[in-house]
Design a protein around this motif. Structure first.
Motif, PDB file in Angstrom:
ATOM      1  N   LYS A 116       0.844  -1.193   0.000  1.00 53.38           N
ATOM      2  CA  LYS A 116       0.000   0.000   0.000  1.00 53.38           C
ATOM      3  C   LYS A 116       0.879   1.242   0.000  1.00 53.38           C
ATOM      4  N   THR A 117       0.604   2.110  -0.960  1.00 53.02           N
ATOM      5  CA  THR A 117       1.344   3.372  -1.078  1.00 53.02           C
ATOM      6  C   THR A 117       0.519   4.506  -0.476  1.00 53.02           C
ATOM      7  N   ASN A 118       1.148   5.686  -0.403  1.00 50.13           N
ATOM      8  CA  ASN A 118       0.487   6.897   0.095  1.00 50.13           C
ATOM      9  C   ASN A 118      -0.012   6.725   1.529  1.00 50.13           C
ATOM     10  N   VAL A 119       0.787   6.022   2.351  1.00 47.20           N
ATOM     11  CA  VAL A 119       0.458   5.874   3.771  1.00 47.20           C
ATOM     12  C   VAL A 119       1.038   7.095   4.500  1.00 47.20           C
ATOM     13  N   LYS A 120       0.169   7.996   4.902  1.00 49.01           N
ATOM     14  CA  LYS A 120       0.591   9.264   5.477  1.00 49.01           C
ATOM     15  C   LYS A 120       0.634   9.170   6.994  1.00 49.01           C
ATOM     16  N   VAL A 121       1.797   9.509   7.568  1.00 45.14           N
ATOM     17  CA  VAL A 121       1.996   9.481   9.017  1.00 45.14           C
ATOM     18  C   VAL A 121       2.160  10.911   9.515  1.00 45.14           C
ATOM     19  N   GLU A 122       1.443  11.255  10.574  1.00 45.31           N
ATOM     20  CA  GLU A 122       1.502  12.589  11.166  1.00 45.31           C
ATOM     21  C   GLU A 122       1.881  12.478  12.637  1.00 45.31           C
ATOM     22  N   VAL A 123       2.406  13.583  13.179  1.00 50.45           N
ATOM     23  CA  VAL A 123       2.835  13.616  14.573  1.00 50.45           C
ATOM     24  C   VAL A 123       1.633  13.411  15.497  1.00 50.45           C
ATOM     25  N   ASP A 124       1.817  12.544  16.496  1.00 49.14           N
ATOM     26  CA  ASP A 124       0.803  12.279  17.526  1.00 49.14           C
ATOM     27  C   ASP A 124      -0.497  11.724  16.960  1.00 49.14           C
ATOM     28  N   ARG A 125      -0.461  11.149  15.786  1.00 49.51           N
ATOM     29  CA  ARG A 125      -1.660  10.567  15.182  1.00 49.51           C
ATOM     30  C   ARG A 125      -1.443   9.081  14.929  1.00 49.51           C
ATOM     31  N   THR A 126      -2.553   8.330  14.925  1.00 47.70           N
ATOM     32  CA  THR A 126      -2.528   6.913  14.569  1.00 47.70           C
ATOM     33  C   THR A 126      -3.081   6.749  13.163  1.00 47.70           C
ATOM     34  N   THR A 127      -2.251   6.260  12.253  1.00 48.02           N
ATOM     35  CA  THR A 127      -2.687   5.979  10.886  1.00 48.02           C
ATOM     36  C   THR A 127      -3.118   4.519  10.811  1.00 48.02           C
ATOM     37  N   THR A 128      -4.391   4.297  10.516  1.00 49.36           N
ATOM     38  CA  THR A 128      -4.927   2.932  10.466  1.00 49.36           C
ATOM     39  C   THR A 128      -4.833   2.384   9.046  1.00 49.36           C
ATOM     40  N   VAL A 129      -4.134   1.263   8.892  1.00 47.12           N
ATOM     41  CA  VAL A 129      -3.991   0.602   7.590  1.00 47.12           C
ATOM     42  C   VAL A 129      -4.297  -0.882   7.791  1.00 47.12           C
ATOM     43  N   ASN A 130      -5.403  -1.333   7.233  1.00 48.16           N
ATOM     44  CA  ASN A 130      -5.807  -2.740   7.326  1.00 48.16           C
ATOM     45  C   ASN A 130      -5.503  -3.479   6.022  1.00 48.16           C
ATOM     46  N   PHE A 131      -5.132  -4.742   6.138  1.00 43.69           N
ATOM     47  CA  PHE A 131      -4.810  -5.564   4.974  1.00 43.69           C
ATOM     48  C   PHE A 131      -5.730  -6.789   4.930  1.00 43.69           C
ATOM     49  N   GLN A 132      -6.090  -7.164   3.714  1.00 43.71           N
ATOM     50  CA  GLN A 132      -6.794  -8.414   3.473  1.00 43.71           C
ATOM     51  C   GLN A 132      -6.014  -9.187   2.409  1.00 43.71           C
ATOM     52  N   LEU A 133      -5.512 -10.358   2.777  1.00 44.47           N
ATOM     53  CA  LEU A 133      -4.644 -11.134   1.907  1.00 44.47           C
ATOM     54  C   LEU A 133      -5.387 -12.337   1.327  1.00 44.47           C
ATOM     55  N   LEU A 134      -5.062 -12.648   0.080  1.00 50.43           N
ATOM     56  CA  LEU A 134      -5.635 -13.812  -0.609  1.00 50.43           C
ATOM     57  C   LEU A 134      -4.620 -14.949  -0.643  1.00 50.43           C
ATOM     58  N   GLU A 135      -5.114 -16.177  -0.505  1.00 52.16           N
ATOM     59  CA  GLU A 135      -4.231 -17.329  -0.607  1.00 52.16           C
ATOM     60  C   GLU A 135      -3.701 -17.441  -2.031  1.00 52.16           C
ATOM     61  N   GLN A 136      -2.501 -17.986  -2.161  1.00 48.87           N
ATOM     62  CA  GLN A 136      -1.917 -18.162  -3.480  1.00 48.87           C
ATOM     63  C   GLN A 136      -1.048 -19.412  -3.469  1.00 48.87           C
ATOM     64  N   SER A 137      -0.639 -19.787  -4.662  1.00 46.93           N
ATOM     65  CA  SER A 137       0.259 -20.937  -4.790  1.00 46.93           C
ATOM     66  C   SER A 137       1.625 -20.585  -4.217  1.00 46.93           C
ATOM     67  N   LEU A 138       2.252 -21.551  -3.571  1.00 42.59           N
ATOM     68  CA  LEU A 138       3.557 -21.295  -2.962  1.00 42.59           C
ATOM     69  C   LEU A 138       4.630 -20.986  -3.995  1.00 42.59           C
ATOM     70  N   THR A 139       4.393 -21.379  -5.231  1.00 45.55           N
ATOM     71  CA  THR A 139       5.424 -21.181  -6.254  1.00 45.55           C
ATOM     72  C   THR A 139       5.283 -19.862  -6.988  1.00 45.55           C
ATOM     73  N   SER A 140       4.151 -19.235  -6.881  1.00 44.54           N
ATOM     74  CA  SER A 140       3.961 -17.965  -7.601  1.00 44.54           C
ATOM     75  C   SER A 140       4.286 -16.795  -6.695  1.00 44.54           C
ATOM     76  N   GLU A 141       4.653 -15.708  -7.292  1.00 46.60           N
ATOM     77  CA  GLU A 141       4.968 -14.482  -6.550  1.00 46.60           C
ATOM     78  C   GLU A 141       4.084 -13.360  -7.079  1.00 46.60           C
ATOM     79  N   GLU A 142       2.969 -13.167  -6.422  1.00 44.21           N
ATOM     80  CA  GLU A 142       2.046 -12.119  -6.830  1.00 44.21           C
ATOM     81  C   GLU A 142       2.065 -10.995  -5.804  1.00 44.21           C
ATOM     82  N   ILE A 143       2.119  -9.777  -6.292  1.00 43.14           N
ATOM     83  CA  ILE A 143       2.122  -8.602  -5.423  1.00 43.14           C
ATOM     84  C   ILE A 143       1.012  -7.672  -5.885  1.00 43.14           C
ATOM     85  N   LEU A 144       0.132  -7.321  -4.970  1.00 46.23           N
ATOM     86  CA  LEU A 144      -0.959  -6.406  -5.259  1.00 46.23           C
ATOM     87  C   LEU A 144      -0.624  -5.044  -4.661  1.00 46.23           C
ATOM     88  N   VAL A 145      -0.649  -4.011  -5.496  1.00 51.20           N
ATOM     89  CA  VAL A 145      -0.310  -2.658  -5.060  1.00 51.20           C
ATOM     90  C   VAL A 145      -1.566  -1.804  -5.071  1.00 51.20           C
TER      91      VAL A 145
END
Length: 634
Positions: A116-145
């Motif tokens: 995930k890009t554009n993750v903005k962090v500010e002083v004294d603030r909590t930036t919440t970023v949640n992820f949901q991952l999909l299962e994949q084959s162990l031999t493949s290398e997939e990256i979702l941006v």
């Protein structure tokens, strides 16, 4: 008035120890900074959950790392990526993150990696970023941006505040950080350019730079200005604030400066111009266009230090040369005089030796610079040193002198600020740091540096002083003003993410000041002295005042930021101590101990030590959202 003084020569606790009877010296307090302590906020936090996208089940042991940082719109890989692992409920926390825009990566064996890009962090603030991952084959290398969107509302804000990033400042048509502050809600400026937050006085604002207070103790203005191109993030807190901030009634200005980058980069900007108006009836000489009257030059350079591993630098500088918009006309010279010895006004006459040329009446020149070194030999240890300085001179407009503009005094100022900071990340959820700062300001105002300069004789007008309700027709301003302050401060911090909901901060700070003040008015009075020799009046005169004071301050606090889903609570308490380290009259009705008014005490008994003041301040803040684009805070 340039003095070098060892402000550590006296123990700042001497008087306090005598009254409170406990045996802590300043050195012991510095040593205790290695225990749980905290300073003003300079970092933020990233938190969230990682789940299986298909089932919604948490993924314990998944990894999250800060992969890169966005610099000038480009993605720059971090030399020392930081990260965390999720707990049994799939939650993760990354604390002590400097403000900026980051690239965050989540991964888990057997699942697709998500960036995930554009993750903005500010002083004294909590930036919440949640992820949901999909299962994949162990031999493949997939990256979702994917790109994160800025939230419509800031859920964890419990007070009115505005944040401006360094990128936003570069895009704004402003020349200094003060103009950035003026653009925020609730901020106005006075006739002299002083900043006022929510109607409060300019002296009711506290300034923080890189987590430590750097306010001039004489007037609470910022000790050394920070240039716009050196600001990573600027925050203006108006109204109430958390326990970590103190000694401010109307607002806090918190500045975090930039650090060196992984790659060499820099920028230069320069421009010139002039003020133009058709109100020539109000602004004399405003129609005379000189596009070299206002000159600005600034630049910065950042990158790694050659041949020294893990050491980075950031340096910036600025030059200003301004004629500005207010002009006077040189009808009279300082050496001109007015005959006012006669009691008949018809006998007065005025000498006029000027050439009627236009003279700038509020010119200003300023030179400022900054150098920040950051060394991170280990992933968990960082050491930084920041030095900032400025030197300026200028004059202030006075309608009284608009026909005798060269008689006004010049104000000379310089300031220097040193900040040494040590950070230690103990665990993924715990860190502490120590900050030590020393800053000095010097201000001098006079027409001629030597108070006995013979040219001061023209302040006397052949038998009488010229009244101030008419325009000056000769002579010079006889006032001399000197002000020097030095401050040594130390502040430490400790922060821990306790469980899922509690972010605990604790802190203590000690500050020792030295305030050196003197004002006098040069006297030239042949009627009194029999000659025209300029003289400094005695301290017993109302035309001369001087003092040196060394007050001491101590503060400590503890606070807890409780984040339970959408409900945020900031709860804390602050302790402040102020020792004026001075004396006050025993009898306030007769402060001079004058026998004519009943004051007959011996000299040693006429004054007593001023009381040490203490205060305990509880702080409570609450925030919760009421809709997708609305939040209530109190």
């Amino acid at each position: 008035m340039f003095k070098i003084i060892n402000i550590l020569s006296q123990n700042p606790f001497d008087r306090f120890l005598g009254k409170a009877r406990f045996g802590l010296s300043f050195a012991v307090i510095i040593f205790l900074f290695n225990s749980p302590l905290l300073m003003a906020g300079t970092t933020g936090k990233i938190a969230g959950t990682i789940e299986d996208k298909s089932t919604g089940d948490p993924l314990p042991g998944a990894n999250v790392i800060l992969k890169a940082k966005m610099v000038d719109g480009e993605q720059v890989d971090m030399d020392r990526p930081r990260g965390a692992s999720t707990d049994v409920e799939g939650r993760y926390f990354i604390i002590n993150v400097r403000p900026g825009v980051y690239v965050l990566e989540a991964s888990f064996i057997g699942y697709q990696t998500v960036v995930k890009t554009n993750v903005k962090v500010e002083v004294d603030r909590t930036t919440t970023v949640n992820f949901q991952l999909l299962e994949q084959s162990l031999t493949s290398e997939e990256i979702l941006v994917t790109a994160e969107r800025d939230p419509l509302v800031t859920k964890d804000r419990t007070s009115a505040s505005a944040k401006v990033s360094g990128d936003d400042i570069e895009a704004l048509p402003v020349e200094d950080f003060g103009e950035v502050v003026q653009l925020t809600a609730g901020v106005t400026t006075g006739l002299g350019g002083d900043i006022h937050i929510r109607g409060g006085r300019s002296s009711e604002i506290q300034y923080y730079v890189d987590g430590i207070a750097v306010s001039n103790p004489f007037n609470n203005n910022i000790a050394v200005p920070v240039e716009n191109n050196a600001i990573q993030e600027l925050e203006v807190i108006s109204g109430t604030f958390n326990a970590e901030y103190g000694q401010a009634m109307s607002g806090i200005v918190n500045i975090v400066t930039k650090e060196g980058t992984e790659k060499l980069s820099g920028s230069i900007s320069a421009y010139s111009g002039d003020f133009i108006s058709n109100r020539t009836d109000v602004f004399y000489n405003i129609d005379d266009k000189n596009f070299l009257a206002q000159n600005y030059f600034q630049g910065n350079l950042s990158g790694p230090v050659p041949f020294i591993p893990d050491l980075k630098f950031f340096m910036s500088g600025k030059i200003e040369d301004q004629q500005n918009w207010l002009y006077g006309q040189e009808i009279f010279l300082p050496s001109d005089s007015t005959n006012m010895s006669s009691s008949n006004p018809a006998d007065y006459y005025i000498e006029s030796s000027g050439d009627s040329s236009a003279v700038p009446m509020n010119p200003y020149q300023n030179y400022s610079g900054q150098l920040k070194l950051t060394w991170q030999p280990l992933e968990t240890i960082k050491l930084s040193y920041n030095i900032m300085g400025n030197r300026s001179e200028g004059k202030f407009f006075s309608n009284y002198y608009k026909l005798n503009p060269n008689s006004r005094p010049t104000q000379y100022t310089w300031g220097l600020n040193h900040v040494l900071r040590f950070e230690h990340q103990l665990t993924a959820r715990m860190f502490y740091n120590i900050n030590v700062a020393y800053y000095e300001n010097d201000l001098q105002t006079y027409k001629y540096e030597n108070p006995q300069d013979p040219r001061y004789r023209y302040t006397y007008k052949r038998g009488a002083f010229q009244p101030t309700f008419v325009l000056s027709t000769g002579g010079v301003d006889p006032n001399h003003f000197y002000r020097n302050n030095q401050t040594l401060s130390a502040r430490g911090n400790f922060m821990i993410q306790a469980g899922q909901y509690n972010l605990i901060k604790m802190g203590v700070e000690a500050r020792r000041h030295r305030l050196d003040y003197e004002y006098f008015r040069v006297i030239v009075n042949p009627t009194l002295y029999g000659d025209y020799q300029p003289r400094i009046p005695p301290l017993s005169s109302t035309d001369h005042n001087a003092y040196v004071r060394e007050p001491f301050e101590l503060a400590a606090y503890i606070q807890d930021k409780i984040e339970i889903q959408d409900i945020i609570v900031n709860l804390g308490v602050r302790f402040d101590l102020f020792d004026p380290n001075s004396e006050v009259p025993v009898n306030f009705e007769n402060p001079g101990n004058n026998p004519a008014y009943g004051g007959a005490l011996p000299e040693g008994e006429a004054y007593e030590d001023a009381d040490i003041k203490t205060q305990i301040s509880p702080r409570l803040g609450l925030a919760f959202p009421i809709s997708a684009n609305g939040v209530i805070h109190a």
